[in-house]
Design an enzyme around this catalytic site. Structure first.
Site, PDB file in Angstrom:
ATOM      1  N   ASP A   1      22.007 -46.186   6.890  1.00  0.00           N
ATOM      2  CA  ASP A   1      21.439 -47.177   7.810  1.00  0.00           C
ATOM      3  C   ASP A   1      22.288 -47.315   9.075  1.00  0.00           C
ATOM      4  O   ASP A   1      23.509 -47.087   9.043  1.00  0.00           O
ATOM      5  CB  ASP A   1      21.356 -48.521   7.068  1.00  0.00           C
ATOM      6  CG  ASP A   1      20.381 -49.474   7.718  1.00  0.00           C
ATOM      7  OD1 ASP A   1      19.650 -49.059   8.640  1.00  0.00           O
ATOM      8  OD2 ASP A   1      20.339 -50.640   7.307  1.00  0.00           O
TER       9      ASP A   1
ATOM     10  N   ARG B   1      20.848 -48.697  15.717  1.00  0.00           N
ATOM     11  CA  ARG B   1      21.824 -49.561  16.407  1.00  0.00           C
ATOM     12  C   ARG B   1      22.955 -48.739  17.019  1.00  0.00           C
ATOM     13  O   ARG B   1      23.466 -49.058  18.088  1.00  0.00           O
ATOM     14  CB  ARG B   1      22.374 -50.611  15.418  1.00  0.00           C
ATOM     15  CG  ARG B   1      21.446 -51.803  15.280  1.00  0.00           C
ATOM     16  CD  ARG B   1      21.779 -52.626  14.076  1.00  0.00           C
ATOM     17  NE  ARG B   1      21.349 -51.939  12.854  1.00  0.00           N
ATOM     18  CZ  ARG B   1      21.757 -52.265  11.646  1.00  0.00           C
ATOM     19  NH1 ARG B   1      22.633 -53.233  11.492  1.00  0.00           N
ATOM     20  NH2 ARG B   1      21.308 -51.606  10.587  1.00  0.00           N
TER      21      ARG B   1
ATOM     22  N   HIS C   1      19.238 -40.902  15.104  1.00  0.00           N
ATOM     23  CA  HIS C   1      18.843 -40.139  13.909  1.00  0.00           C
ATOM     24  C   HIS C   1      19.430 -38.724  13.959  1.00  0.00           C
ATOM     25  O   HIS C   1      19.804 -38.174  12.928  1.00  0.00           O
ATOM     26  CB  HIS C   1      17.319 -40.077  13.791  1.00  0.00           C
ATOM     27  CG  HIS C   1      16.698 -41.408  13.485  1.00  0.00           C
ATOM     28  ND1 HIS C   1      17.190 -42.251  12.510  1.00  0.00           N
ATOM     29  CD2 HIS C   1      15.641 -42.062  14.031  1.00  0.00           C
ATOM     30  CE1 HIS C   1      16.456 -43.350  12.457  1.00  0.00           C
ATOM     31  NE2 HIS C   1      15.516 -43.263  13.380  1.00  0.00           N
TER      32      HIS C   1
ATOM     33  N   LEU D   1      26.300 -28.782  -6.019  1.00  0.00           N
ATOM     34  CA  LEU D   1      25.859 -30.145  -5.683  1.00  0.00           C
ATOM     35  C   LEU D   1      24.338 -30.174  -5.703  1.00  0.00           C
ATOM     36  O   LEU D   1      23.689 -29.345  -5.077  1.00  0.00           O
ATOM     37  CB  LEU D   1      26.354 -30.541  -4.277  1.00  0.00           C
ATOM     38  CG  LEU D   1      25.870 -31.901  -3.772  1.00  0.00           C
ATOM     39  CD1 LEU D   1      26.645 -33.038  -4.452  1.00  0.00           C
ATOM     40  CD2 LEU D   1      26.023 -32.027  -2.260  1.00  0.00           C
TER      41      LEU D   1
ATOM     42  N   ARG E   1      20.801 -55.421   1.446  1.00  0.00           N
ATOM     43  CA  ARG E   1      19.455 -55.299   0.873  1.00  0.00           C
ATOM     44  C   ARG E   1      19.357 -54.010   0.077  1.00  0.00           C
ATOM     45  O   ARG E   1      20.013 -53.024   0.399  1.00  0.00           O
ATOM     46  CB  ARG E   1      18.403 -55.195   1.990  1.00  0.00           C
ATOM     47  CG  ARG E   1      18.044 -56.456   2.671  1.00  0.00           C
ATOM     48  CD  ARG E   1      16.793 -56.229   3.528  1.00  0.00           C
ATOM     49  NE  ARG E   1      17.070 -55.412   4.686  1.00  0.00           N
ATOM     50  CZ  ARG E   1      17.538 -55.873   5.846  1.00  0.00           C
ATOM     51  NH1 ARG E   1      17.788 -57.164   5.982  1.00  0.00           N
ATOM     52  NH2 ARG E   1      17.757 -55.064   6.863  1.00  0.00           N
TER      53      ARG E   1
HETATM   54  C1  FPP Z   1      17.961 -45.955   8.949  1.00  0.00           C
HETATM   55  O1  FPP Z   1      18.495 -46.296  10.201  1.00  0.00           O
HETATM   56  C2  FPP Z   1      17.761 -44.520   8.890  1.00  0.00           C
HETATM   57  C3  FPP Z   1      16.566 -43.918   8.701  1.00  0.00           C
HETATM   58  C4  FPP Z   1      15.302 -44.630   8.511  1.00  0.00           C
HETATM   59  C5  FPP Z   1      16.473 -42.452   8.699  1.00  0.00           C
HETATM   60  C6  FPP Z   1      17.652 -41.733   8.113  1.00  0.00           C
HETATM   61  C7  FPP Z   1      17.588 -40.344   8.518  1.00  0.00           C
HETATM   62  C8  FPP Z   1      18.647 -39.568   8.851  1.00  0.00           C
HETATM   63  C9  FPP Z   1      20.055 -39.954   8.815  1.00  0.00           C
HETATM   64  C10 FPP Z   1      18.387 -38.197   9.269  1.00  0.00           C
HETATM   65  C11 FPP Z   1      18.475 -37.227   8.120  1.00  0.00           C
HETATM   66  C12 FPP Z   1      17.122 -36.931   7.740  1.00  0.00           C
HETATM   67  C13 FPP Z   1      16.690 -35.897   7.016  1.00  0.00           C
HETATM   68  C14 FPP Z   1      15.256 -35.714   6.942  1.00  0.00           C
HETATM   69  C15 FPP Z   1      17.515 -34.937   6.294  1.00  0.00           C
HETATM   70  P1  FPP Z   1      17.652 -47.258  11.140  1.00  0.00           P
HETATM   71  O2  FPP Z   1      16.801 -46.431  12.027  1.00  0.00           O
HETATM   72  O3  FPP Z   1      16.885 -48.239  10.318  1.00  0.00           O
HETATM   73  O4  FPP Z   1      18.786 -47.957  11.943  1.00  0.00           O
HETATM   74  P2  FPP Z   1      18.779 -49.462  12.502  1.00  0.00           P
HETATM   75  O5  FPP Z   1      18.726 -50.363  11.290  1.00  0.00           O
HETATM   76  O6  FPP Z   1      20.069 -49.563  13.229  1.00  0.00           O
HETATM   77  O7  FPP Z   1      17.580 -49.592  13.383  1.00  0.00           O
END
Ligand code: FPP
Length: 243
Positions: free
Chosen positions: A21, A25, A38, A132, A191
């Site tokens: 997560d 941000r 991302h 892994l 959460r």
């Molecule tokens: C949450 O951060 C993250 C996600 C919903 C996507 C996680 C994906 C990756 C790290 C990329 C790797 C992906 C693959 C397919 C291998 P958020 O966007 O909710 O962050 P925020 O809470 O700060 O808005």
């Protein structure tokens, strides 16, 4: 001084699961679009996979796209689909060499058929790797997983008296995978977010305020060190109290 390659103390969790997560941000705090977060998160994931192989973690489950993430703006959803495709195109050969076995949990059906095919090919290519096991939770939701398990149990005509926790586990997407010992959540949110709600019944949690793109090998080491000092009681008593 050279960086440590192994955790200094105690047990290594067999199965680590991560809610990655804080990408959004991380990006916003740098004046960048959310997708840049991302992408940075994906580069970090690549490093953390290698770190897990070095630390001797056997199973890593990552929450890459939830059943609720379809509700995000179209551009972000499409961006995350492209990231999955890109990871397979650019990293698969190297992951295969590192002995990583790719698996998927969730539903592939709603994805573009070409992407589905790519995921299935990656799973097939790496199926004999043992170093892994990487479970990618993509279009995954814990409640959805439980609903699917119940549907399949009923379809298989299992009698109510034969339903128990072990049987239900065998109907989860994670059948055959040990429950996560440690669940890490970055960016400080307290959460569960519909992640491994069945399997995580007795997992140890580690929450850090660090955003996912900054959660590096040293941060992972801290999480593993913390885990190695936890007293896991599974609802029983600690050894010191019993003795
Ligand atoms: C949450 O951060 C993250 C996600 C919903 C996507 C996680 C994906 C990756 C790290 C990329 C790797 C992906 C693959 C397919 C291998 P958020 O966007 O909710 O962050 P925020 O809470 O700060 O808005």
């Amino acid at each position: 001084m050279a960086k440590k390659n192994t955790v200094s103390r105690g047990r290594i969790p067999t199965h680590v699961a991560i809610i990655m997560d804080g990408n959004g941000r991380w990006a916003i705090s740098r004046g960048l679009p959310r997708l840049a977060g991302h992408r940075a998160g994906t580069e970090n994931l690549r490093r953390i996979i290698t770190a897990c192989t070095e630390f001797g973690v056997k199973y890593l489950t990552i929450y890459a796209f939830s059943t609720e993430n379809w509700g995000r703006p179209r551009e972000e959803v499409e961006g995350l689909m492209h990231i999955l495709e890109d990871v397979i195109d650019k990293e698969l050969a190297e992951l295969n060499k590192e002995g990583v076995q790719l698996r998927h949990i969730g539903h592939l059906e709603r994805l573009d058929p070409k992407l589905q095919e790519k995921v299935l090919e990656a799973i097939e290519l790496t199926k004999n790797n043992k170093r892994l096991i990487l479970n990618v939770a993509f279009n995954y939701g814990g409640r959805d997983e439980i609903v699917c398990a119940i549907q399949r149990i009923l379809k298989d005509g299992i009698l109510p008296e034969d339903v128990n926790a072990d049987l239900v586990s065998q109907y989860m997407f994670t059948a055959g995978v040990p429950d996560p010992d440690l669940i890490i959540r970055t960016s400080g949110e307290l959460r569960v977010s519909n992640f491994l709600i069945w399997q995580g019944a007795y997992s140890e949690w580690y929450v850090t305020s660090v955003y996912w793109p900054d959660f590096d090998k040293e941060e992972l080491q801290k999480a593993l060190d913390t885990f190695s000092q936890r007293d896991r009681r599974y609802g029983g008593l600690s050894r010191t109290i019993k003795d």
